[in-house]
Design a protein around this motif. Structure first.
Motif, PDB file in Angstrom:
ATOM      1  N   VAL A 214       5.368  17.783  40.545  1.00  0.00           N
ATOM      2  CA  VAL A 214       5.180  16.821  41.630  1.00  0.00           C
ATOM      3  C   VAL A 214       6.522  16.267  42.107  1.00  0.00           C
ATOM      4  N   LEU A 215       7.513  16.253  41.215  1.00  0.00           N
ATOM      5  CA  LEU A 215       8.858  15.828  41.617  1.00  0.00           C
ATOM      6  C   LEU A 215       9.449  16.831  42.611  1.00  0.00           C
ATOM      7  N   TYR A 216       9.250  18.110  42.340  1.00  0.00           N
ATOM      8  CA  TYR A 216       9.693  19.151  43.277  1.00  0.00           C
ATOM      9  C   TYR A 216       8.979  18.976  44.618  1.00  0.00           C
ATOM     10  N   LEU A 217       7.669  18.754  44.567  1.00  0.00           N
ATOM     11  CA  LEU A 217       6.900  18.596  45.800  1.00  0.00           C
ATOM     12  C   LEU A 217       7.374  17.396  46.613  1.00  0.00           C
ATOM     13  N   ALA A 218       7.714  16.294  45.928  1.00  0.00           N
ATOM     14  CA  ALA A 218       8.106  15.068  46.620  1.00  0.00           C
ATOM     15  C   ALA A 218       9.509  15.142  47.202  1.00  0.00           C
ATOM     16  N   VAL A 219      10.467  15.551  46.372  1.00  0.00           N
ATOM     17  CA  VAL A 219      11.882  15.502  46.778  1.00  0.00           C
ATOM     18  C   VAL A 219      12.260  16.697  47.644  1.00  0.00           C
ATOM     19  N   ILE A 220      11.949  17.884  47.163  1.00  0.00           N
ATOM     20  CA  ILE A 220      12.396  19.104  47.846  1.00  0.00           C
ATOM     21  C   ILE A 220      11.423  19.523  48.951  1.00  0.00           C
ATOM     22  N   SER A 221      10.150  19.718  48.553  1.00  0.00           N
ATOM     23  CA  SER A 221       9.172  20.289  49.473  1.00  0.00           C
ATOM     24  C   SER A 221       8.723  19.311  50.545  1.00  0.00           C
ATOM     25  N   THR A 222       8.849  18.009  50.291  1.00  0.00           N
ATOM     26  CA  THR A 222       8.409  17.023  51.282  1.00  0.00           C
ATOM     27  C   THR A 222       9.593  16.362  51.984  1.00  0.00           C
ATOM     28  N   THR A 223      10.408  15.605  51.240  1.00  0.00           N
ATOM     29  CA  THR A 223      11.479  14.837  51.875  1.00  0.00           C
ATOM     30  C   THR A 223      12.484  15.724  52.605  1.00  0.00           C
ATOM     31  N   ILE A 224      13.084  16.641  51.874  1.00  0.00           N
ATOM     32  CA  ILE A 224      14.112  17.493  52.475  1.00  0.00           C
ATOM     33  C   ILE A 224      13.520  18.384  53.566  1.00  0.00           C
ATOM     34  N   CYS A 225      12.357  18.967  53.278  1.00  0.00           N
ATOM     35  CA  CYS A 225      11.766  19.903  54.239  1.00  0.00           C
ATOM     36  C   CYS A 225      11.346  19.237  55.535  1.00  0.00           C
ATOM     37  N   TYR A 226      10.751  18.045  55.451  1.00  0.00           N
ATOM     38  CA  TYR A 226      10.291  17.421  56.685  1.00  0.00           C
ATOM     39  C   TYR A 226      11.429  16.811  57.489  1.00  0.00           C
ATOM     40  N   LEU A 227      12.484  16.390  56.823  1.00  0.00           N
ATOM     41  CA  LEU A 227      13.679  15.981  57.563  1.00  0.00           C
ATOM     42  C   LEU A 227      14.259  17.178  58.312  1.00  0.00           C
ATOM     43  N   LEU A 228      14.310  18.311  57.632  1.00  0.00           N
ATOM     44  CA  LEU A 228      14.856  19.523  58.241  1.00  0.00           C
ATOM     45  C   LEU A 228      13.945  20.041  59.351  1.00  0.00           C
ATOM     46  N   GLN A 229      12.631  20.024  59.098  1.00  0.00           N
ATOM     47  CA  GLN A 229      11.682  20.495  60.113  1.00  0.00           C
ATOM     48  C   GLN A 229      11.772  19.656  61.377  1.00  0.00           C
ATOM     49  N   THR A 230      11.798  18.337  61.214  1.00  0.00           N
ATOM     50  CA  THR A 230      11.841  17.448  62.364  1.00  0.00           C
ATOM     51  C   THR A 230      13.111  17.664  63.178  1.00  0.00           C
ATOM     52  N   ALA A 231      14.247  17.811  62.481  1.00  0.00           N
ATOM     53  CA  ALA A 231      15.520  18.031  63.173  1.00  0.00           C
ATOM     54  C   ALA A 231      15.526  19.367  63.913  1.00  0.00           C
ATOM     55  N   CYS A 232      15.003  20.412  63.269  1.00  0.00           N
ATOM     56  CA  CYS A 232      15.034  21.753  63.863  1.00  0.00           C
ATOM     57  C   CYS A 232      14.074  21.903  65.029  1.00  0.00           C
ATOM     58  N   GLN A 233      12.954  21.177  65.005  1.00  0.00           N
ATOM     59  CA  GLN A 233      11.981  21.320  66.077  1.00  0.00           C
ATOM     60  C   GLN A 233      12.435  20.691  67.388  1.00  0.00           C
ATOM     61  N   LYS A 234      13.595  20.040  67.381  1.00  0.00           N
ATOM     62  CA  LYS A 234      14.175  19.585  68.641  1.00  0.00           C
ATOM     63  C   LYS A 234      14.589  20.778  69.496  1.00  0.00           C
ATOM     64  N   TYR A 235      14.836  21.911  68.855  1.00  0.00           N
ATOM     65  CA  TYR A 235      15.417  23.059  69.533  1.00  0.00           C
ATOM     66  C   TYR A 235      14.524  24.300  69.513  1.00  0.00           C
ATOM     67  N   VAL A 236      13.340  24.199  68.887  1.00  0.00           N
ATOM     68  CA  VAL A 236      12.442  25.347  68.801  1.00  0.00           C
ATOM     69  C   VAL A 236      11.065  24.944  69.323  1.00  0.00           C
ATOM     70  N   GLU A 237      10.539  25.702  70.263  1.00  0.00           N
ATOM     71  CA  GLU A 237       9.258  25.412  70.900  1.00  0.00           C
ATOM     72  C   GLU A 237       8.126  25.470  69.878  1.00  0.00           C
ATOM     73  N   GLU A 238       7.057  24.665  70.110  1.00  0.00           N
ATOM     74  CA  GLU A 238       6.015  24.461  69.111  1.00  0.00           C
ATOM     75  C   GLU A 238       5.367  25.757  68.628  1.00  0.00           C
ATOM     76  N   THR A 239       5.012  26.648  69.565  1.00  0.00           N
ATOM     77  CA  THR A 239       4.344  27.884  69.182  1.00  0.00           C
ATOM     78  C   THR A 239       5.241  28.735  68.289  1.00  0.00           C
ATOM     79  N   LYS A 240       6.512  28.846  68.651  1.00  0.00           N
ATOM     80  CA  LYS A 240       7.451  29.623  67.850  1.00  0.00           C
ATOM     81  C   LYS A 240       7.656  28.977  66.487  1.00  0.00           C
ATOM     82  N   ALA A 241       7.727  27.642  66.456  1.00  0.00           N
ATOM     83  CA  ALA A 241       7.892  26.943  65.181  1.00  0.00           C
ATOM     84  C   ALA A 241       6.713  27.220  64.262  1.00  0.00           C
ATOM     85  N   ALA A 242       5.497  27.216  64.827  1.00  0.00           N
ATOM     86  CA  ALA A 242       4.302  27.463  64.018  1.00  0.00           C
ATOM     87  C   ALA A 242       4.319  28.871  63.435  1.00  0.00           C
TER      88      ALA A 242
END
Length: 303
Positions: A214-242
């Protein structure tokens, strides 16, 4: 951030999320679904809060703070719905069916964009989405395609994740990513805590492997990933991101083979190849300007 770097960032997110399938399976050995989610989003909220504090000067310039909070709450609601339905459904179906049905968000995202924004989906985007779903089917499905309760919950979880991807693409152009993610994670934490009490999952008897998972899920898979996803989706269209994010199933299978010693088959290899081709096709520019950053920004700013 250039578009190529943003696409690479989303692929890295899928690699980490692929490991999340294994971590979730390990955590479920000693934890209940909403126990995992409560701890996961509590830690993620704390970490997102620290990130927000580090960007306090930038946050002070928010013109519509109430709008940012509402946007984050909507994202948190869809995020909670997606994860809750996925992890509960995983208890009643196989991981392969769960992964396939979750990946249907690839098809649902452009449909949401069309209904809400009247946004036309390019031919290559449609082809990529169809190929991605076909690839995940080859990669994940075993046996018949009958829908049990677990399969049905997994199908609904795809709707939740599709809305989360769509909303992220819309709101990230208007509000700071740190604020959106903090509110999103805290909303998911509150909903997980309420669900934990409603479903009577308050008795914690967690093993060391469960806490590490659950530590992996919280720190790596959630915090880091969603920060990265949110930043990257500024430049990638929704359908392509999906479509890119559906590669999570490819890496999930790879980690399952390496860590859980699942047997690889030619069918799995074929599925991986088809998904990779789908990602490449979806990221080829359409004639007429699909994928043009200025056009994407204009569409998102109409919301």
């Amino acid at each position: 951030m250039k578009k190529g770097v943003a696409i690479g960032g989303l692929i890295l997110v899928t690699v980490i999320w692929g490991g999340g399938f294994v971590a979730s399976d390990m955590a479920l050995e000693s934890m209940k679904p909403f126990q995992i989610m409560m701890v996961r989003f509590l830690l993620a909220s704390v970490l997102m809060g620290l990130v927000s504090m580090g960007q306090r000067k930038k946050e002070a310039k928010i013109e519509n703070r109430a709008g940012a909070v509402k946007a984050g709450m909507l994202m948190g609601l869809t995020l909670f719905a997606g994860f809750a339905l996925q992890i509960v459904g995983l208890q009643y179906t196989t991981p392969s069916k769960n992964a396939f049905l979750t990946a249907l968000n690839v098809v649902i995202v452009p449909f949401i964009a069309f209904v809400i924004l009247k946004k036309k989906v390019g031919v290559k985007g449609i082809i990529g989405a169809i190929m991605a779903v076909a690839g995940v089917a080859l990669l994940s499905l075993n046996g018949n395609l009958t829908l049990g309760i677990g399969d049905l919950l997994s199908l609904f979880c795809a709707v939740g994740f599709a809305f989360q991807i769509f909303l992220t693409g819309e709101f990230v152009k208007k509000y700071p990513a740190a604020v959106l993610n903090l509110v999103q994670m805290f909303t998911a934490f509150v909903l997980s805590t309420i669900s934990l009490f409603v479903f009577g999952e308050t008795d914690f008897q967690v093993t060391t492997k469960g806490w590490l998972s659950v530590l992996y899920l919280a720190v790596i898979s959630t915090t880091i990933c969603y920060l990265l996803q949110t930043a990257c989706q500024k430049y990638v269209e929704e359908t392509k991101a999906a479509i890119i994010l559906c590669m999570e199933s490819v890496f999930g299978t790879m980690f399952s083979i390496i860590i859980l010693h699942e047997v690889i088959t030619p069918r799995m290899v074929a599925g991986c190849i088809i998904i990779l081709i789908a990602v490449i096709i979806s990221n080829l520019s359409e004639s007429g300007g699909e994928g043009n950053g200025e056009n994407v920004q204009k569409i998102r700013e109409t919301a």
